[in-house]
Design a protein around this motif. Structure first.
Motif, PDB file in Angstrom:
ATOM      1  N   LEU A 117      -5.931  -2.290  22.202  1.00  0.00           N
ATOM      2  CA  LEU A 117      -4.911  -3.240  22.632  1.00  0.00           C
ATOM      3  C   LEU A 117      -5.308  -4.026  23.876  1.00  0.00           C
ATOM      4  N   VAL A 118      -4.610  -5.124  24.089  1.00  0.00           N
ATOM      5  CA  VAL A 118      -4.690  -5.912  25.321  1.00  0.00           C
ATOM      6  C   VAL A 118      -3.312  -5.811  25.961  1.00  0.00           C
ATOM      7  N   PHE A 119      -3.272  -5.446  27.257  1.00  0.00           N
ATOM      8  CA  PHE A 119      -1.982  -5.223  27.894  1.00  0.00           C
ATOM      9  C   PHE A 119      -2.025  -5.559  29.379  1.00  0.00           C
ATOM     10  N   HIS A 120      -0.836  -5.788  29.913  1.00  0.00           N
ATOM     11  CA  HIS A 120      -0.635  -6.023  31.344  1.00  0.00           C
ATOM     12  C   HIS A 120       0.163  -4.842  31.880  1.00  0.00           C
ATOM     13  N   ALA A 121      -0.235  -4.299  33.017  1.00  0.00           N
ATOM     14  CA  ALA A 121       0.460  -3.162  33.615  1.00  0.00           C
ATOM     15  C   ALA A 121       1.061  -3.587  34.949  1.00  0.00           C
ATOM     16  N   THR A 122       2.300  -3.163  35.198  1.00  0.00           N
ATOM     17  CA  THR A 122       2.983  -3.560  36.426  1.00  0.00           C
ATOM     18  C   THR A 122       4.065  -2.547  36.795  1.00  0.00           C
ATOM     19  N   THR A 123       4.637  -2.726  37.965  1.00  0.00           N
ATOM     20  CA  THR A 123       5.738  -1.874  38.397  1.00  0.00           C
ATOM     21  C   THR A 123       7.013  -2.267  37.636  1.00  0.00           C
ATOM     22  N   LEU A 124       7.990  -1.367  37.666  1.00  0.00           N
ATOM     23  CA  LEU A 124       9.273  -1.687  37.030  1.00  0.00           C
ATOM     24  C   LEU A 124       9.979  -2.827  37.753  1.00  0.00           C
TER      25      LEU A 124
END
Length: 153
Positions: free
Chosen positions: A21-28
């Motif tokens: 997969l291709v994904f972006h990770a961030t805080t809530l």
């Protein structure tokens, strides 16, 4: 868009579940801002905080939103760079994190890290073979699912 919870044991568990997969990770907190904006906005001027740092990022300075590219984790050249940026550190510091999985229909808009090499932009930060950029704005319609990731224990 599907939103669900995902419990992980460690980084290896996370990487195996996100492989392909291709994904972006961030805080809530940042995820709430993304929702109110209708998508992910490039941070060219560095005015919005990033858990990965704002200084001299190759894709940020090209008005792109950075994504993790886990499509080829079985490739040894890709795997050797996997541990250079560990997205689950967000969940360690904030108890949980949001992972926005990019739709395969949006892959044609992605810009490869190889531009960093071609431009000899070595003074700028990029995670070779793992980081990939999406120009300007990623609408929520280009996000297939959002995972609220936290640790099992």
């Amino acid at each position: 868009m599907l939103v669900r919870n995902l419990k992980i044991d460690d980084f290896e568990d996370f990487a195996s579940k996100k492989s392909g997969l291709v994904f972006h990770a961030t805080t809530l907190e940042n995820y709430k801002s993304i929702l109110s904006s209708g998508g992910l906005i490039a941070n060219l001027d560095g005015s919005r905080s990033s858990v990965f740092g704002n200084s001299n990022g190759f894709f940020r300075l090209r008005s792109c939103v950075s994504f993790f590219d886990y499509r080829n984790l079985d490739d040894k050249k890709v795997y050797q760079h996997l541990y250079k940026c560990i997205p689950i550190n967000i969940a360690r510091e904030h108890a949980a994190m949001a992972v926005l999985v990019l739709s395969k229909d949006a892959y044609s808009n992605l810009q490869l890290w190889t531009a960093w090499e071609q431009e000899k932009a070595y003074s700028l930060k990029v995670v070779q073979r793992i980081e990939i950029g999406y120009p300007d704005f990623v609408p929520m319609s280009s996000i297939d699912k959002v995972l609220m990731v936290s640790f099992t224990s």
